[in-house]
Design a protein around this motif. Structure first.
Motif, PDB file in Angstrom:
ATOM      1  N   GLU A   8      -0.309  13.928  13.139  1.00  0.00           N
ATOM      2  CA  GLU A   8      -0.054  12.990  12.056  1.00  0.00           C
ATOM      3  C   GLU A   8      -0.922  11.742  12.211  1.00  0.00           C
ATOM      4  O   GLU A   8      -1.449  11.212  11.230  1.00  0.00           O
ATOM      5  CB  GLU A   8       1.423  12.609  12.007  1.00  0.00           C
ATOM      6  N   LYS A  11      -4.734  12.197  11.337  1.00  0.00           N
ATOM      7  CA  LYS A  11      -5.036  12.202   9.903  1.00  0.00           C
ATOM      8  C   LYS A  11      -5.344  10.791   9.393  1.00  0.00           C
ATOM      9  O   LYS A  11      -6.008  10.636   8.370  1.00  0.00           O
ATOM     10  CB  LYS A  11      -3.863  12.784   9.109  1.00  0.00           C
ATOM     11  N   LEU A  12      -4.862   9.780  10.092  1.00  0.00           N
ATOM     12  CA  LEU A  12      -5.054   8.397   9.664  1.00  0.00           C
ATOM     13  C   LEU A  12      -6.313   7.748  10.235  1.00  0.00           C
ATOM     14  O   LEU A  12      -6.806   6.766   9.671  1.00  0.00           O
ATOM     15  CB  LEU A  12      -3.851   7.552  10.091  1.00  0.00           C
ATOM     16  N   ILE A  15      -9.406   6.368   8.288  1.00  0.00           N
ATOM     17  CA  ILE A  15      -9.227   5.148   7.491  1.00  0.00           C
ATOM     18  C   ILE A  15      -9.923   3.969   8.170  1.00  0.00           C
ATOM     19  O   ILE A  15     -10.429   3.070   7.503  1.00  0.00           O
ATOM     20  CB  ILE A  15      -7.724   4.854   7.282  1.00  0.00           C
ATOM     21  N   LEU A 123      -0.466  -0.615   7.550  1.00  0.00           N
ATOM     22  CA  LEU A 123      -0.005   0.772   7.499  1.00  0.00           C
ATOM     23  C   LEU A 123       1.393   0.829   8.109  1.00  0.00           C
ATOM     24  O   LEU A 123       1.566   0.567   9.305  1.00  0.00           O
ATOM     25  CB  LEU A 123      -0.947   1.686   8.276  1.00  0.00           C
ATOM     26  N   HIS A 128       9.601  10.704   6.724  1.00  0.00           N
ATOM     27  CA  HIS A 128       9.127  11.572   5.650  1.00  0.00           C
ATOM     28  C   HIS A 128      10.214  11.770   4.591  1.00  0.00           C
ATOM     29  O   HIS A 128      11.368  12.039   4.913  1.00  0.00           O
ATOM     30  CB  HIS A 128       8.709  12.922   6.241  1.00  0.00           C
ATOM     31  N   SER A 150      -0.052   2.562  -1.624  1.00  0.00           N
ATOM     32  CA  SER A 150       0.179   3.990  -1.842  1.00  0.00           C
ATOM     33  C   SER A 150       0.841   4.586  -0.606  1.00  0.00           C
ATOM     34  O   SER A 150       0.936   3.945   0.433  1.00  0.00           O
ATOM     35  CB  SER A 150      -1.132   4.715  -2.154  1.00  0.00           C
ATOM     36  N   THR A 151       1.294   5.809  -0.757  1.00  0.00           N
ATOM     37  CA  THR A 151       1.942   6.520   0.342  1.00  0.00           C
ATOM     38  C   THR A 151       1.095   7.718   0.722  1.00  0.00           C
ATOM     39  O   THR A 151       0.630   8.456  -0.138  1.00  0.00           O
ATOM     40  CB  THR A 151       3.357   6.987  -0.061  1.00  0.00           C
ATOM     41  N   ILE A 152       0.918   7.894   2.031  1.00  0.00           N
ATOM     42  CA  ILE A 152       0.178   9.027   2.561  1.00  0.00           C
ATOM     43  C   ILE A 152       1.170   9.944   3.265  1.00  0.00           C
ATOM     44  O   ILE A 152       1.891   9.509   4.168  1.00  0.00           O
ATOM     45  CB  ILE A 152      -0.904   8.570   3.558  1.00  0.00           C
ATOM     46  N   ASP A 153       1.210  11.185   2.860  1.00  0.00           N
ATOM     47  CA  ASP A 153       2.043  12.201   3.506  1.00  0.00           C
ATOM     48  C   ASP A 153       1.234  12.745   4.678  1.00  0.00           C
ATOM     49  O   ASP A 153       0.252  13.448   4.492  1.00  0.00           O
ATOM     50  CB  ASP A 153       2.366  13.308   2.505  1.00  0.00           C
ATOM     51  N   VAL A 154       1.630  12.393   5.907  1.00  0.00           N
ATOM     52  CA  VAL A 154       0.860  12.827   7.080  1.00  0.00           C
ATOM     53  C   VAL A 154       1.495  13.997   7.826  1.00  0.00           C
ATOM     54  O   VAL A 154       0.930  14.485   8.797  1.00  0.00           O
ATOM     55  CB  VAL A 154       0.598  11.658   8.059  1.00  0.00           C
ATOM     56  N   ASP A 159       5.768   9.513   6.772  1.00  0.00           N
ATOM     57  CA  ASP A 159       4.848   9.125   5.709  1.00  0.00           C
ATOM     58  C   ASP A 159       4.339   7.745   6.095  1.00  0.00           C
ATOM     59  O   ASP A 159       4.974   7.025   6.873  1.00  0.00           O
ATOM     60  CB  ASP A 159       5.565   9.031   4.359  1.00  0.00           C
TER      61      ASP A 159
END
Length: 171
Positions: A8, A11-12, A15, A123, A128, A150-154, A159
């Motif tokens: 998870e 994935k960030l 950024i 962040l 989730h 916004s929301t990122i589903d990781v 989230d």
């Protein structure tokens, strides 16, 4: 709070832009995975990493891990302090993985706003599919001069709400 999975977190990481003098801040009260991955990433990319531990027990548990790391610093951090500025330096990215009660969230965001660089990102990790908590954070971000939220589903556990501090907005 449940610890954050490595997949998870990874994935960030894209950024975080590769640029000189990037400063990554992190407010945490638990877990070693996120801080470990962020500190390793910052060392590899020559970024500064500051871990603000908001829990004494957590600080005592992990403080020795960061003693020898030049680009990584750890602070025992009291959220009730009137100002979050440390040594006049601002964050490009501010990760938040603390369990804040509802009453403390707005004050926290206001104090963070002052230490994030213009166009810097905050962040915030939320469980989730906890739409009520996510909605609450988004509303507070909007009311406290953060934009492009916004929301990122990781993954299946967390989230991430991501928002930007805009130049010249708010306190």
């Amino acid at each position: 709070m449940k610890d954050i999975e490595i997949d998870e977190i990874k994935k960030l990481l894209p950024i975080i832009k590769q640029a000189p003098l990037v400063r990554v801040g992190h407010f945490s009260d638990h877990g070693e995975t996120l801080s470990s991955v962020l500190s390793s990433f910052c060392i590899e990319n020559d970024h500064d990493y500051i871990l603000n531990c908001t829990d004494d027990e957590y600080f005592n548990k992990i403080q020795n891990k960061y003693i020898e790391m030049q680009k990584c610093r750890i602070k025992n951090f009291n959220l009730k302090r009137p100002n979050y500025m440390l040594q006049g330096k601002f964050y490009d990215y501010l990760f938040v993985s603390i369990d804040l009660n509802t009453e403390g969230r707005e004050s926290f965001l206001q104090k963070c706003h002052k230490v994030i660089k213009n166009a810097g990102l905050i962040l915030i990790f939320v469980p989730h599919n906890d739409h009520i908590l996510a909605s609450s954070w988004k509303m507070l971000l909007d009311e406290n001069y953060y934009v492009a939220t916004s929301t990122i589903d990781v993954g299946n556990t967390w989230d991430v709400i991501i928002s930007k501090k805009m130049h010249g907005w708010g306190g």
